[in-house]
Design an enzyme around this catalytic site. Sequence first.
Site, PDB file in Angstrom:
ATOM      1  N   GLU A  22       0.845  -1.131   0.023  1.00  0.00           N
ATOM      2  CA  GLU A  22      -0.110   0.001   0.074  1.00  0.00           C
ATOM      3  C   GLU A  22       0.975   1.190  -0.034  1.00  0.00           C
ATOM      4  O   GLU A  22       1.819   1.496   0.898  1.00  0.00           O
ATOM      5  CB  GLU A  22      -0.875   0.163   1.061  1.00  0.00           C
ATOM      6  CG  GLU A  22      -1.748   0.817   1.117  1.00  0.00           C
ATOM      7  CD  GLU A  22      -3.359   0.693   2.263  1.00  0.00           C
ATOM      8  OE1 GLU A  22      -3.651   1.780   2.551  1.00  0.00           O
ATOM      9  OE2 GLU A  22      -3.365  -0.295   2.483  1.00  0.00           O
ATOM     10  N   GLU A  48      -6.078   6.192  -0.919  1.00  0.00           N
ATOM     11  CA  GLU A  48      -6.765   6.848   0.166  1.00  0.00           C
ATOM     12  C   GLU A  48      -6.819   8.139   0.411  1.00  0.00           C
ATOM     13  O   GLU A  48      -7.611   8.909   1.043  1.00  0.00           O
ATOM     14  CB  GLU A  48      -6.467   5.873   1.570  1.00  0.00           C
ATOM     15  CG  GLU A  48      -4.895   6.364   1.967  1.00  0.00           C
ATOM     16  CD  GLU A  48      -4.524   5.318   3.121  1.00  0.00           C
ATOM     17  OE1 GLU A  48      -4.115   6.073   4.069  1.00  0.00           O
ATOM     18  OE2 GLU A  48      -4.814   4.342   3.175  1.00  0.00           O
ATOM     19  N   HIS A  98     -10.990   2.363   1.191  1.00  0.00           N
ATOM     20  CA  HIS A  98     -10.256   2.806   2.616  1.00  0.00           C
ATOM     21  C   HIS A  98     -11.386   3.346   3.415  1.00  0.00           C
ATOM     22  O   HIS A  98     -12.176   4.169   3.036  1.00  0.00           O
ATOM     23  CB  HIS A  98      -9.465   3.817   2.267  1.00  0.00           C
ATOM     24  CG  HIS A  98      -8.821   4.355   3.525  1.00  0.00           C
ATOM     25  ND1 HIS A  98      -8.935   5.247   4.066  1.00  0.00           N
ATOM     26  CD2 HIS A  98      -7.631   3.671   4.092  1.00  0.00           C
ATOM     27  CE1 HIS A  98      -8.297   5.472   5.276  1.00  0.00           C
ATOM     28  NE2 HIS A  98      -7.317   4.453   5.371  1.00  0.00           N
TER      29      HIS A  98
END
Length: 171
Positions: A22, A48, A98
């Site tokens: 990520e 995100e 997210h």
Amino acid sequence: YMVAEPKRFIQLAGDLDLAWFEEPVIADDKPGMAEVRASSSIPIATGESEATRYAFRDLAVLKSADIFQPDPAFCGGISEAMKIGTIASAFNLRFAPHLWAGAPCFFAGLHVCAASPASFTVEYSLGANPMIHDLIEETVEAKDGMIAIPEKPGLGFTISERFLEANAQRC
């Protein structure tokens, strides 16, 4: 990280069967993210902190990600998250929103995931997060790796009046 560090990490961790890596570089460095992804056997997840479908379009066009992770509370809500899911589907990418901003965001994302053909998982905090777990009357449970989509009106949750009263002075 700078581009070199995640590329080195991928070399070292490539055989560990990681679900994803990520945001290996700062979100604003989309070309750097693409360079990392091109060198990776580990899927790259990001998004995100992206605020619009246009940022996700750029990620897709640059081949910077395998998994889009928009946050409905940040990206523009349900409508924009659905458009981002459509971009993910059009580019054959996966979609895993997210969902850490609280219960309204979580339930919005849950419904977006249920409606998006690109979704494959839901990020769900089992940790102490009162804005997810205590703000609502319902208890969200994962059973056999699955979370049921609520059938109640709206997003499917009820705000806890008790929680609001107990926390009114903090606002």
